[in-house]
Design a protein around this motif. Structure first.
Motif, short mmCIF file in Angstrom:
data_model
loop_
_atom_site.label_atom_id
_atom_site.label_comp_id
_atom_site.label_asym_id
_atom_site.label_seq_id
_atom_site.Cartn_x
_atom_site.Cartn_y
_atom_site.Cartn_z
N ILE A 40 -8.10 -5.23 13.93
CA ILE A 40 -9.24 -4.74 13.22
C ILE A 40 -8.85 -3.47 12.65
O ILE A 40 -9.00 -2.99 11.62
N ASN A 41 -8.43 -2.50 13.67
CA ASN A 41 -7.96 -1.08 13.30
C ASN A 41 -6.74 -1.28 12.12
O ASN A 41 -7.01 -0.32 11.33
N GLU B 167 -7.25 -0.85 4.55
CA GLU B 167 -8.52 -0.94 3.67
C GLU B 167 -8.57 -2.50 3.08
O GLU B 167 -8.60 -2.74 1.99
N ILE B 168 -8.41 -3.51 3.79
CA ILE B 168 -8.55 -4.96 3.46
C ILE B 168 -9.36 -5.40 4.63
O ILE B 168 -9.54 -4.79 5.67
N LYS B 169 -9.86 -6.85 4.57
CA LYS B 169 -10.63 -7.51 5.45
C LYS B 169 -9.62 -7.95 6.46
O LYS B 169 -8.53 -8.38 5.98
N ALA C 101 -4.37 3.76 11.71
CA ALA C 101 -5.05 2.76 12.72
C ALA C 101 -5.05 3.50 13.89
O ALA C 101 -5.60 2.55 15.01
N GLY C 102 -4.84 4.58 14.32
CA GLY C 102 -4.76 5.13 15.75
C GLY C 102 -3.86 4.52 16.57
O GLY C 102 -4.06 4.27 17.88
N LYS D 236 0.85 -1.21 0.04
CA LYS D 236 0.11 -0.03 0.03
C LYS D 236 0.86 1.24 0.00
O LYS D 236 0.32 2.28 -0.07
N SER D 237 2.18 1.14 0.06
CA SER D 237 3.22 2.21 -0.06
C SER D 237 2.97 3.13 1.11
O SER D 237 3.02 4.32 0.99
#
Length: 74
Positions: free
Chosen positions: A55-56, A62-64, A32-33, A21-22
């Motif tokens: 999850i974050n 931007e993936i499952k 992701a916080g 994702k660079s």
């Protein structure tokens, strides 16, 4: 599979996806916080994420979540 192996495999997968994702560790951490040093520790296999952190991370990439955990779903 022991805890060290899990951490190393997760860290390798996280780094691969981040680089695809660079994204820098800093940008991924921001999205992701989380803290950048935590991302570094995850990628080195020194820490394992909580479920909420995983999850974050998946959201930030931007993936499952299942795609992030693919190495463990065999």
């Amino acid at each position: 599979m022991n805890e060290n192996q899990v951490a190393l495999i997760f860290g390798k997968r996280l780094k691969e996806l981040r680089l695809e994702k660079s994204l820098s560790q800093e940008k991924l951490a921001h999205h992701a916080g989380l803290h950048r040093t935590y991302i570094s520790l995850l990628e080195k296999g020194k820490r394992q994420p909580s479920l909420s952190s995983a999850i974050n991370l998946a959201d930030a990439l931007e993936i499952k979540l299942s795609y992030l955990l693919t190495p463990f779903l065999n």
